[in-house]
Write a protein that holds these residues in place. Structure first.
Motif, mmCIF file in Angstrom:
data_model
loop_
_atom_site.group_PDB
_atom_site.id
_atom_site.type_symbol
_atom_site.label_atom_id
_atom_site.label_comp_id
_atom_site.label_asym_id
_atom_site.label_seq_id
_atom_site.Cartn_x
_atom_site.Cartn_y
_atom_site.Cartn_z
ATOM 1 N N GLY A 218 0.773 -1.225 0.000
ATOM 2 C CA GLY A 218 0.000 0.000 0.000
ATOM 3 C C GLY A 218 0.810 1.283 0.000
ATOM 4 O O GLY A 218 0.239 2.372 -0.076
ATOM 5 N N LEU A 219 2.137 1.167 0.073
ATOM 6 C CA LEU A 219 2.988 2.350 0.172
ATOM 7 C C LEU A 219 3.877 2.557 -1.052
ATOM 8 O O LEU A 219 4.643 3.513 -1.106
ATOM 9 C CB LEU A 219 3.863 2.261 1.425
ATOM 10 N N GLY A 220 3.787 1.681 -2.023
ATOM 11 C CA GLY A 220 4.595 1.818 -3.220
ATOM 12 C C GLY A 220 5.996 1.273 -3.060
ATOM 13 O O GLY A 220 6.367 0.749 -2.008
ATOM 14 N N ALA A 221 6.767 1.382 -4.141
ATOM 15 C CA ALA A 221 8.142 0.890 -4.159
ATOM 16 C C ALA A 221 9.059 1.959 -4.731
ATOM 17 O O ALA A 221 8.683 2.683 -5.667
ATOM 18 C CB ALA A 221 8.245 -0.382 -5.000
ATOM 19 N N THR A 222 10.261 2.054 -4.168
ATOM 20 C CA THR A 222 11.207 3.085 -4.599
ATOM 21 C C THR A 222 12.610 2.524 -4.716
ATOM 22 O O THR A 222 12.955 1.512 -4.096
ATOM 23 C CB THR A 222 11.249 4.260 -3.601
ATOM 24 N N CYS A 223 13.432 3.215 -5.508
ATOM 25 C CA CYS A 223 14.877 3.004 -5.549
ATOM 26 C C CYS A 223 15.531 4.335 -5.248
ATOM 27 O O CYS A 223 15.309 5.319 -5.983
ATOM 28 C CB CYS A 223 15.320 2.480 -6.909
ATOM 29 N N ASN A 224 16.291 4.388 -4.182
ATOM 30 C CA ASN A 224 16.912 5.639 -3.729
ATOM 31 C C ASN A 224 15.878 6.771 -3.639
ATOM 32 O O ASN A 224 16.146 7.918 -4.006
ATOM 33 C CB ASN A 224 18.061 6.034 -4.649
ATOM 34 N N GLY A 225 14.690 6.413 -3.167
ATOM 35 C CA GLY A 225 13.650 7.400 -2.932
ATOM 36 C C GLY A 225 12.776 7.734 -4.120
ATOM 37 O O GLY A 225 11.773 8.441 -3.976
ATOM 38 N N LYS A 226 13.104 7.225 -5.313
ATOM 39 C CA LYS A 226 12.315 7.519 -6.505
ATOM 40 C C LYS A 226 11.405 6.343 -6.837
ATOM 41 O O LYS A 226 11.842 5.190 -6.825
ATOM 42 C CB LYS A 226 13.242 7.807 -7.690
ATOM 43 N N PRO A 227 10.122 6.611 -7.146
ATOM 44 C CA PRO A 227 9.180 5.518 -7.442
ATOM 45 C C PRO A 227 9.646 4.667 -8.616
ATOM 46 O O PRO A 227 10.231 5.180 -9.577
ATOM 47 C CB PRO A 227 7.879 6.262 -7.781
ATOM 48 N N ILE A 228 9.383 3.372 -8.524
ATOM 49 C CA ILE A 228 9.736 2.438 -9.594
ATOM 50 C C ILE A 228 8.513 1.642 -10.016
ATOM 51 O O ILE A 228 7.573 1.461 -9.240
ATOM 52 C CB ILE A 228 10.875 1.485 -9.186
ATOM 53 N N ARG A 229 8.531 1.154 -11.262
ATOM 54 C CA ARG A 229 7.491 0.291 -11.788
ATOM 55 C C ARG A 229 8.144 -0.821 -12.591
ATOM 56 O O ARG A 229 9.206 -0.649 -13.200
ATOM 57 C CB ARG A 229 6.535 1.054 -12.706
ATOM 58 N N GLY A 230 7.490 -1.962 -12.598
ATOM 59 C CA GLY A 230 7.990 -3.104 -13.339
ATOM 60 C C GLY A 230 7.800 -2.951 -14.836
ATOM 61 O O GLY A 230 7.243 -1.961 -15.330
ATOM 62 N N SER A 231 8.257 -3.952 -15.563
ATOM 63 C CA SER A 231 8.261 -3.941 -17.018
ATOM 64 C C SER A 231 6.840 -3.970 -17.602
ATOM 65 O O SER A 231 5.907 -4.508 -17.004
ATOM 66 C CB SER A 231 9.025 -5.163 -17.530
ATOM 67 N N GLU A 232 6.733 -3.423 -18.812
ATOM 68 C CA GLU A 232 5.496 -3.502 -19.587
ATOM 69 C C GLU A 232 5.690 -4.351 -20.839
ATOM 70 O O GLU A 232 4.884 -4.317 -21.763
ATOM 71 C CB GLU A 232 5.015 -2.099 -19.968
ATOM 72 N N CYS A 233 6.760 -5.148 -20.867
ATOM 73 C CA CYS A 233 7.068 -5.995 -22.023
ATOM 74 C C CYS A 233 5.952 -7.017 -22.263
ATOM 75 O O CYS A 233 5.433 -7.614 -21.313
ATOM 76 C CB CYS A 233 8.389 -6.717 -21.789
ATOM 77 N N THR A 234 5.611 -7.220 -23.538
ATOM 78 C CA THR A 234 4.566 -8.192 -23.893
ATOM 79 C C THR A 234 5.055 -9.256 -24.870
ATOM 80 O O THR A 234 4.332 -10.213 -25.143
ATOM 81 C CB THR A 234 3.359 -7.473 -24.519
ATOM 82 N N GLU A 235 6.267 -9.099 -25.400
ATOM 83 C CA GLU A 235 6.785 -10.031 -26.405
ATOM 84 C C GLU A 235 7.963 -10.815 -25.836
ATOM 85 O O GLU A 235 8.966 -10.228 -25.430
ATOM 86 C CB GLU A 235 7.228 -9.280 -27.663
ATOM 87 N N LEU A 236 7.855 -12.145 -25.857
ATOM 88 C CA LEU A 236 8.948 -12.970 -25.346
ATOM 89 C C LEU A 236 10.253 -12.685 -26.079
ATOM 90 O O LEU A 236 11.326 -12.678 -25.469
ATOM 91 C CB LEU A 236 8.599 -14.452 -25.486
ATOM 92 N N SER A 237 10.176 -12.457 -27.369
ATOM 93 C CA SER A 237 11.387 -12.243 -28.151
ATOM 94 C C SER A 237 12.104 -10.957 -27.770
ATOM 95 O O SER A 237 13.265 -10.751 -28.140
ATOM 96 C CB SER A 237 11.053 -12.223 -29.645
ATOM 97 N N GLU A 238 11.429 -10.090 -27.015
ATOM 98 C CA GLU A 238 12.030 -8.831 -26.569
ATOM 99 C C GLU A 238 12.355 -8.851 -25.074
ATOM 100 O O GLU A 238 12.810 -7.841 -24.528
ATOM 101 C CB GLU A 238 11.075 -7.667 -26.864
#
Length: 282
Positions: free
Chosen positions: A125-145
């Motif tokens: 519920g509090l989000g995720a950060t790296c060195n204080g900056k928000p991060i988000r996971g990948s949006e990749c949809t193609e296995l070949s990429e």
């Protein structure tokens, strides 16, 4: 339970662990089995962090990789140096990993990479950060990429048997994905998946001190985290499958196919062994 306050405690605890790593060399290595070891720093970090947590959160248990501790209830889970082999070889891919389990779920985590000067933090519920900056996971949809990370191969007397499914998965993955990576630290691989460096991560192991902090951080970064059979990930899961939503179904089908193939292969090996034994007895 006030996760925001507990997260502050976790950050302070891990900072104390980092200070230990900056003041010590690996020192004497203690064997933990075939090609596995702990350094003096592993023990020193664990004792420093454990003592701090026991003072600051006396109602919570602490489970450390090197010296054990609480195995149920709400508890901290600590890997003082995740990636010890990297650490003792001077490879900068290692981390201090501190997670929090509550009601059978990873709910918070802090993972610090002293040699890289990056700290990942996340809580439900509090989000995720790296060195204080928000991060988000990948949006990749193609296995070949997709850049896909896999966990280390096992060592020890049963390594060949334990690694059969890992080898089978690698054989299925490398013709389909852009590249595979094995970096020698579960905590780092999980944070890099949370930060979209990796599009997916598959590990055929799930030691809570290795994975719980990273699982919590990945979830807060929008990464789907499952067991290897596609069920919701839990501390008792067989392994960890962290993946972008766009790749989940494709990779899960591969995982299921590998599991089915290996189950049939094991049955065939057992049949051949039993048949051969019968002939010899005859």
């Amino acid at each position: 339970m006030d996760l925001a306050e507990l997260l502050k405690v976790a950050e302070a605890a891990v900072a104390r662990g980092r200070a230990v790593t900056e003041s010590m060399a690996p020192g004497v290595l203690t064997s933990k089995g075939d090609r596995d070891m702990a350094s003096e720093v592993d023990f020193a970090v664990e004792r420093e962090v454990r003592a701090f947590l026991e003072r600051e959160t006396p109602d919570l248990g602490v489970l450390g990789e090197e010296e054990g501790g609480a195995t149920d209830g709400t508890r901290w889970v600590l890997d003082p140096i995740d990636g010890t082999v990297n650490f003792v070889h001077g490879v900068p891919l290692w981390a201090i990993s501190l997670g929090l389990i509550h009601e059978g779920r990873a709910v918070a985590g802090v993972i610090d990479h002293p040699a890289l000067n990056t700290t990942y933090v996340g809580a439900e519920g509090l989000g995720a950060t790296c060195n204080g900056k928000p991060i988000r996971g990948s949006e990749c949809t193609e296995l070949s990429e997709a850049l896909v990370a896999v966990g280390d191969y096992a060592v020890g007397p049963d390594a060949a048997k334990v690694n059969a499914d890992r080898v089978a998965l690698t054989q299925q993955l490398f013709p389909r994905v852009q590249r595979l990576r094995m970096i020698g630290t579960a905590a780092t691989a999980l944070t890099w998946t949370a930060n979209a460096y990796f599009d997916a991560l598959i590990m055929f192991s799930n030691k809570p001190w290795d994975t719980m902090a990273g699982v919590a951080i990945c979830r807060e970064a929008g990464v789907t985290v499952l067991d290897l059979d596609g069920t919701e990930h839990a501390p008792e899961s067989r392994g960890v499958f962290a993946v972008s939503s766009g790749l989940k179904d494709q990779l899960l089908d591969l995982l299921v196919d590998v599991a089915d193939h290996e189950e049939h292969a094991a049955e065939d090996r057992d049949h051949v062994r039993d048949h051969g034994a019968g002939e010899q007895r005859g």
